[in-house]
Design an enzyme around this catalytic site. Structure first.
Site, PDB file in Angstrom:
ATOM      1  N   GLU A   1      52.202  64.180 -52.121  1.00 53.95           N
ATOM      2  CA  GLU A   1      53.135  65.794 -51.648  1.00 53.95           C
ATOM      3  C   GLU A   1      54.954  65.246 -52.154  1.00 53.95           C
ATOM      4  O   GLU A   1      55.618  65.953 -52.654  1.00 53.95           O
ATOM      5  CB  GLU A   1      52.888  66.108 -50.579  1.00 53.95           C
ATOM      6  CG  GLU A   1      53.872  67.897 -50.060  1.00 53.95           C
ATOM      7  CD  GLU A   1      53.179  68.366 -48.690  1.00 53.95           C
ATOM      8  OE1 GLU A   1      52.444  67.381 -47.673  1.00 53.95           O
ATOM      9  OE2 GLU A   1      53.744  69.163 -48.580  1.00 53.95           O
TER      10      GLU A   1
ATOM     11  N   PHE B   1      41.831  72.322 -50.861  1.00 52.49           N
ATOM     12  CA  PHE B   1      40.890  70.873 -51.821  1.00 52.49           C
ATOM     13  C   PHE B   1      40.405  72.980 -52.627  1.00 52.49           C
ATOM     14  O   PHE B   1      40.116  73.507 -52.618  1.00 52.49           O
ATOM     15  CB  PHE B   1      39.576  71.044 -50.763  1.00 52.49           C
ATOM     16  CG  PHE B   1      39.637  70.255 -49.732  1.00 52.49           C
ATOM     17  CD1 PHE B   1      40.152  69.084 -50.638  1.00 52.49           C
ATOM     18  CD2 PHE B   1      39.058  69.932 -49.111  1.00 52.49           C
ATOM     19  CE1 PHE B   1      40.197  67.618 -49.720  1.00 52.49           C
ATOM     20  CE2 PHE B   1      38.722  68.784 -48.348  1.00 52.49           C
ATOM     21  CZ  PHE B   1      39.512  67.650 -48.320  1.00 52.49           C
TER      22      PHE B   1
ATOM     23  N   CYS C   1      42.251  75.803 -47.219  1.00 49.11           N
ATOM     24  CA  CYS C   1      43.298  75.594 -46.693  1.00 49.11           C
ATOM     25  C   CYS C   1      44.762  75.806 -46.860  1.00 49.11           C
ATOM     26  O   CYS C   1      45.891  75.957 -46.589  1.00 49.11           O
ATOM     27  CB  CYS C   1      43.482  73.637 -46.554  1.00 49.11           C
ATOM     28  SG  CYS C   1      42.213  72.851 -46.693  1.00 49.11           S
TER      29      CYS C   1
ATOM     30  N   LYS D   1      51.601  70.475 -38.785  1.00 49.78           N
ATOM     31  CA  LYS D   1      49.913  69.790 -38.749  1.00 49.78           C
ATOM     32  C   LYS D   1      50.015  68.619 -37.479  1.00 49.78           C
ATOM     33  O   LYS D   1      49.207  68.051 -36.998  1.00 49.78           O
ATOM     34  CB  LYS D   1      49.633  69.274 -39.971  1.00 49.78           C
ATOM     35  CG  LYS D   1      48.773  70.763 -40.714  1.00 49.78           C
ATOM     36  CD  LYS D   1      48.106  70.077 -42.280  1.00 49.78           C
ATOM     37  CE  LYS D   1      47.917  71.154 -42.935  1.00 49.78           C
ATOM     38  NZ  LYS D   1      48.913  71.995 -43.472  1.00 49.78           N
TER      39      LYS D   1
ATOM     40  N   HIS E   1      52.872  70.393 -46.598  1.00 50.39           N
ATOM     41  CA  HIS E   1      51.199  70.659 -46.556  1.00 50.39           C
ATOM     42  C   HIS E   1      50.917  69.926 -44.997  1.00 50.39           C
ATOM     43  O   HIS E   1      50.424  69.959 -44.705  1.00 50.39           O
ATOM     44  CB  HIS E   1      50.531  70.538 -47.516  1.00 50.39           C
ATOM     45  CG  HIS E   1      49.037  71.165 -47.283  1.00 50.39           C
ATOM     46  ND1 HIS E   1      48.611  71.895 -46.294  1.00 50.39           N
ATOM     47  CD2 HIS E   1      48.113  70.469 -47.471  1.00 50.39           C
ATOM     48  CE1 HIS E   1      46.963  71.745 -47.125  1.00 50.39           C
ATOM     49  NE2 HIS E   1      46.920  70.727 -47.279  1.00 50.39           N
TER      50      HIS E   1
ATOM     51  N   HIS F   1      44.770  70.377 -38.810  1.00 46.42           N
ATOM     52  CA  HIS F   1      44.616  71.005 -39.566  1.00 46.42           C
ATOM     53  C   HIS F   1      43.882  72.198 -39.044  1.00 46.42           C
ATOM     54  O   HIS F   1      42.604  72.078 -39.065  1.00 46.42           O
ATOM     55  CB  HIS F   1      44.460  70.252 -40.814  1.00 46.42           C
ATOM     56  CG  HIS F   1      44.368  71.238 -42.516  1.00 46.42           C
ATOM     57  ND1 HIS F   1      44.638  72.568 -42.692  1.00 46.42           N
ATOM     58  CD2 HIS F   1      44.128  70.486 -43.028  1.00 46.42           C
ATOM     59  CE1 HIS F   1      44.821  72.974 -43.587  1.00 46.42           C
ATOM     60  NE2 HIS F   1      44.402  71.589 -44.682  1.00 46.42           N
TER      61      HIS F   1
END
Lengths: 404, 86
Positions: free
Chosen positions: A306, A391, A163, A327, A295, A332
């Site tokens: 976050e 990830f 990502c 997003k 994010h 995403h």
């Protein structure tokens, strides 16, 4: 050390096939999320929604013989790169093409081709797959195809960090331009991951929202997959000025790092370090930042972590930031996400508009910042961060400034 | 102990992160050190073993709190398996 500016943007997204249409929808807070149509057997999926690029007709952009070499991901990549190059008004003659980098992030490569090929083998029991399966699937295909279609002969490769891929790709291009290793770069990310197999994989992680994504909101239920591509033309300031280019923004810092912790759980300290590294690289103080494009995946864990990381980095100034998740509108798009979000960040600075976090139902006590809920906000932005946390614990953050 | 109970214990025993020779029905999942990915894998193993579907979203469900003990997981699985047969 060169200053590095952006002179072209290209976008293909669930909210439009150009940067102008994408940004216009983002500003208006329109959702690109809808029923899944790209999978031939959606009834076999638990997940019912995604943010698909709609009404994309490859034959409007490519000849039929070209299409046999291009997975959907590379089609997106080339279309976005062409738009960015046209906007920048650059002609790549041989000397410049040799000094132009093509650095493209992708999380999972040519999934449509992979899914179709394996379906032939395992379901239809055919004995062979299409001849160009391998060069369509490979993760460097988008970078290679942009290089070939646009005649770019400098350093060209893919960057893969799930990502955060696009953010790492753009950051690397920024560093190469700043140091003078190249004179121009096409950098960004592409993804086309809405396939049966990929969706099944995401379902198995148990992190997908059944209806829509609601980043930072109370009652959020997880993430929604998206797709698309965004490409930037980056140049040293002196070169852009010399040729009279329109300068769309300036990249001033890049921070990255790894959590070295959990495979999937977000890590507050890792996130914070990447943001701190970007600020230090940009020689910016936390109080210089007005906007953070988060994010913001919409999972319980990411958004809470976050938020904690933003508190850690910005202290009392965190409460003054506008923080939003693109997003919430485009889902995403994995390896393309960072590029799509940087385009939104650059446009928000340019037009003094913070894009909203849509789908916001109200405050979650664990997410206590100003997420620009549901409606865009007019606000002067001198400097902003764009966050990407992958990830595998791989984090990347870009710092951008209004060009003055 | 029922077959389901011994199967569930076997699955959970593979995921535990604490030194403990046996898993009992009275053991708490959090005390066994199950982390969120362990829970997702445990649910998958349970679905595969019993050929059932367990509706579970890691954003809104927390098996470490929803199921206090191993015994509660066993009763939940027994219910789903019984519903499937009926």
């Amino acid at each position: 050390m060169n200053r590095v500016v952006v002179t072209g943007l290209g976008t293909i997204s669930p909210l439009g096939h150009t940067t102008a249409s994408y940004w216009d929808s983002v500003k208006q807070g329109i959702s690109g999320i809808g029923p899944i149509t790209l999978v031939s057997t959606p009834e076999q999926l638990t997940q019912k929604v995604a943010a698909e690029v709609k009404n994309f007709d490859p034959l409007r952009h490519f000849e039929e013989r070209e299409l046999s070499t291009l997975d959907r991901i590379s089609q997106f990549a080339v279309v976005a790169a062409r738009e960015a190059i046209i906007q920048a008004g650059i002609t790549f003659d041989i000397p410049l093409s040799l000094r132009t980098a093509t650095i493209i992030g992708t999380g999972v490569g040519g999934q449509t081709t992979l899914d179709e090929s394996f379906r032939r083998l395992y379901v239809e029991k055919k004995s062979r797959v299409f001849p160009l399966t391998i060069p369509k699937v490979m993760v460097n295909a988008p970078a290679s195809q942009i290089s070939m279609f646009c005649g770019l002969r400098g350093p060209a490769f893919a960057v893969a960090s799930a990502c955060a891929s696009a953010t790492h790709a753009i950051g690397l291009a920024f560093q190469m331009l700043r140091s003078g290793a190249v004179d121009c770069a096409v950098a960004g990310g592409a993804e086309a991951c809405i396939t049966f197999g990929t969706l099944r994989g995401w379902e198995a992680m148990r992190v997908m929202a059944p209806d829509t994504v609601r980043p930072f909101s109370k009652d959020r239920k997880g993430m929604v997959l998206g797709e698309g591509a965004a490409m930037l033309i980056l140049e040293p300031l002196e070169r852009a000025r010399a040729r009279g280019a329109t300068i769309l923004g300036e990249i001033v810092g890049f921070g990255m790092g790894a959590d070295a912790a959990d495979l999937t759980a977000p890590d507050k300290d890792g996130m914070a370090r990447a943001m701190e590294n970007a600020l230090a690289d940009a020689k910016l103080a936390p109080s210089d930042i007005q906007y953070v494009n988060a994010h913001g995946t919409g999972t319980a864990a990411n958004d809470q972590t976050e938020t904690q990381a933003l508190h850690q980095v910005f202290g009392a100034h965190a409460g003054k930031l506008g923080v939003s998740s693109t997003k919430s509108m485009i889902g995403h798009a994995l390896g393309a996400a960072g590029a799509l979000e940087l385009v939104a960040t650059l446009m928000s600075i340019r037009e003094s508009v913070m894009p909203p976090t849509i789908g916001y139902l109200g405050r979650d006590p664990a997410c206590d910042l100003d997420y620009v809920p549901n409606e865009a906000r007019v606000a002067n932005i001198d400097a902003a961060l764009s966050n990407s946390f992958a990830f595998g614990g791989l984090n990347a953050v870009l710092a951008v400034k209004k060009f003055t | 102990m029922s077959d389901i109970a011994s199967d569930v214990i076997e699955i959970i025993a593979k995921k535990k992160r604490v030194e403990k020779p046996t898993v009992e029905l009275t053991d708490r999942l959090d005390a066994l050190g199950l982390e969120s990915l362990d829970a997702v894998e445990m649910i998958f193993d349970l679905e595969e073993k019993f050929d059932i579907e367990i509706p579970y979203n890691a954003n809104t469900n927390n098996p470490r709190t929803e199921f206090g003990t191993v015994g509660e997981v066993v009763s939940a699985i027994e219910k789903i398996v019984a519903n499937k047969k009926s």
